[in-house]
Write an enzyme that holds these catalytic residues in place. Sequence first.
Site, PDB file in Angstrom:
ATOM      1  N   ASN A 137      -9.258   0.746   1.669  1.00 43.47           N
ATOM      2  CA  ASN A 137      -8.272   1.193   2.790  1.00 43.47           C
ATOM      3  C   ASN A 137      -7.442   2.473   2.744  1.00 43.47           C
ATOM      4  O   ASN A 137      -7.195   2.840   1.627  1.00 43.47           O
ATOM      5  CB  ASN A 137      -7.357   0.241   2.167  1.00 43.47           C
ATOM      6  CG  ASN A 137      -5.966   0.521   2.939  1.00 43.47           C
ATOM      7  OD1 ASN A 137      -5.480  -0.247   4.161  1.00 43.47           O
ATOM      8  ND2 ASN A 137      -4.482   1.961   2.109  1.00 43.47           N
ATOM      9  N   GLU A 138      -7.988   2.281   3.852  1.00 47.19           N
ATOM     10  CA  GLU A 138      -7.424   4.140   4.943  1.00 47.19           C
ATOM     11  C   GLU A 138      -7.845   4.910   3.148  1.00 47.19           C
ATOM     12  O   GLU A 138      -6.925   5.671   2.722  1.00 47.19           O
ATOM     13  CB  GLU A 138      -5.895   4.399   5.414  1.00 47.19           C
ATOM     14  CG  GLU A 138      -5.130   3.863   4.064  1.00 47.19           C
ATOM     15  CD  GLU A 138      -3.766   3.877   4.387  1.00 47.19           C
ATOM     16  OE1 GLU A 138      -2.451   4.503   3.872  1.00 47.19           O
ATOM     17  OE2 GLU A 138      -3.647   3.676   5.420  1.00 47.19           O
ATOM     18  N   CYS A 179      -2.306  -0.016   0.708  1.00 49.24           N
ATOM     19  CA  CYS A 179      -2.508   0.787  -0.405  1.00 49.24           C
ATOM     20  C   CYS A 179      -2.379  -0.214  -1.519  1.00 49.24           C
ATOM     21  O   CYS A 179      -2.321   0.062  -2.469  1.00 49.24           O
ATOM     22  CB  CYS A 179      -0.996   1.591  -0.385  1.00 49.24           C
ATOM     23  SG  CYS A 179      -0.808   3.206   0.598  1.00 49.24           S
ATOM     24  N   GLU A 232       1.199  -7.096   4.187  1.00 51.60           N
ATOM     25  CA  GLU A 232       1.391  -6.322   2.655  1.00 51.60           C
ATOM     26  C   GLU A 232       2.392  -6.435   1.733  1.00 51.60           C
ATOM     27  O   GLU A 232       3.618  -6.904   2.483  1.00 51.60           O
ATOM     28  CB  GLU A 232       0.980  -4.429   3.071  1.00 51.60           C
ATOM     29  CG  GLU A 232       1.333  -3.583   1.750  1.00 51.60           C
ATOM     30  CD  GLU A 232       0.479  -2.606   1.621  1.00 51.60           C
ATOM     31  OE1 GLU A 232       0.409  -1.843   1.002  1.00 51.60           O
ATOM     32  OE2 GLU A 232       0.191  -2.454   2.743  1.00 51.60           O
TER      33      GLU A 232
END
Length: 660
Positions: free
Chosen positions: A388-389, A258, A54
């Site tokens: 994503n989450e 994120c 990330e």
Amino acid sequence: MKILKDQNYRYYLSAGIRSMTLIVMNVLIFSYVSAQGLKGGKKISPDLFGLFFEDINYSADGGLYAELVQNRSFEYSPTDRREWHSFSFWQYITPGFSYGSLNIETSAPVHPNNPHYAVLNIEHVGDNGVGIRNDGFAKIPVKAGEKYHFSVFAKLLSQAPVNVVVSLQNPKGETLAESKITVSSADWQKYTTDLVASATNDSTALVVLATTKGKLALDVVSLFPGNTFKNRPNGLRADLAQLLADIHPKFIRFPGGCLAHGDGLGNMYRWKNTVGPVEQRVEQKNIWGYHQTAGLGYFEYFQFCEDIGAKPLPVLPAAVSCQNSGGTWRIGGTGQKAIDMSEMQDYIQEVLDLVEWANGPAASTWGSKRAAAGHPAPFNLQYVGIGNEDKITPEFEQRFKMIYDAVKAKHPEITVIGTVGPFPEGEDFDKGWKLANALQVPVVDEHYYSAPEWFISNQYRYDTYKRNATKVYIGEYASRGNKMKNALSEAAYMTAIERNGDVVSLASYAPLLAKSGFTQWNPDMIYFDNTSAYPTVNYYVQQLFSVNQGDTYFENVVSKNPADSALAASCVQDSKTGDVILKLVNAGPEQGSMKINLSAFGKLDAAAAKTVLSGSPEAANVFGSPAAVTPVTSAFNAAKTFEYTAPPMSLTVIRLRKKK
């Protein structure tokens, strides 16, 4: 990656331990006594251990991406940080009594996606000229005798050609390298030259000086080391890339976290904005509080995966933004926004186009763009993450289903990985699993960051999962520290991941990289500055498991006291080599005894290799002492049955080869 208060983690940590205690008590003996026999073993995922990259902690720009100039395209803005602007990290210089002016314009850029450029007006040359200076990402390091590739897009705004001197200067203003270009065209042109450093210096600056009167526009002012990883143009920093390659990951998930679903809809990571020539890519704010040039884009990610033999695992937004957009995590609200339904078909096509870009023939619409970038052969994409989450809202569910159904219908060969929220339990977790089961999603992504005790207590988490249902990708996990005790709790947990490798298809520690002085999140696997990098103890655990992966798991090879939760073990076999691999973990302060029975494996070479990673519970690698804890490999004589005494606070890997 989650943007959450520590108190939230403490809540979920304690809740997780409470909820899993009963499972631990119920299966503690079962998992070591009533497992299936040795014959044939149990097939597990061959892609089990990989990496998650990330762009956090300056992992890309200023990190893995080898570009040495910061704000090379003058696209920094207060959107990135309130104090930033187009000239951030640039200095206007007029040495030797010269004068002129410097402005930013947008009227006729190199490309509409890259709108800002600098205009340098040289009114009086003086002794040295008029120009600009860039100190890079906290200075530019150079090494004596090494080559650096300079390039710039420029166009003439006056009549006569303008001569430009490009140099690297140390803090005293002494020139360490110098070259010259002449800007002679009224159209945007790319000018290149090489600089060879005469001395090593960690604190140089790039200086661009116009030495004749005139006016010119400048953009994409770039400086790359000549020795990028695999010598790729627009490439990666060699030492960092090599550290990742040395793990031998089976896959790499990218570009986030994120970062993927972004800080609001306008900040979502759109893969099409990151391919093609760098001067045509769309730069934007990084959700972690800095700027991303997209110089490290989808092409470079895919190329790197291919270079190190890892499968690409791109993660695309599920048409919703991060629920923490706008910093709403601070007040407990949700900032999740959803793409309007009127735009969903276009977005779904964007997802489908990625598969064509990666796998389509060179003559296809998007395959031709890949070929034009220098890669006519397909990248052989197998996995695509969607979401994503995310917070599992009705808006998310509706859009995820639309994307999933479209990919499944058009590309049944692609394994779609869904998401079950940001925590290992709770409302979003339950809703995410309910949706995945209803849609029969092949794999879902679970995330958790907890204390070492959580990992020790939850070694049996996946023993009770259904064996022939949706699989699990543990996309992000870490034990909240870089000490030996943290790494060994992860190692113990990873033996359980291997034991459940028929349920857990993939797993990756997170985050991966962090730059000293520019770190938004701890812990991380590798820390670095401009000139050096050190692997944490956690890195070595990941590496030892990754380079010693197998595809078949065997129960009843290692026996131990089932009441001693500090001891953990696994036994796998690599069907390609026939090697049998033991991983023996002792996360306690005293020696631990384990009995090994290899009699079911036939003839094995008694001359084995043993690698031990050990240290005190608080031991850690840090800047100044980057190799305080490293694995030690030695010869080991293995019998058919033997007892192994595991050192306190240690991971031991014993690799035995088939007799030829």
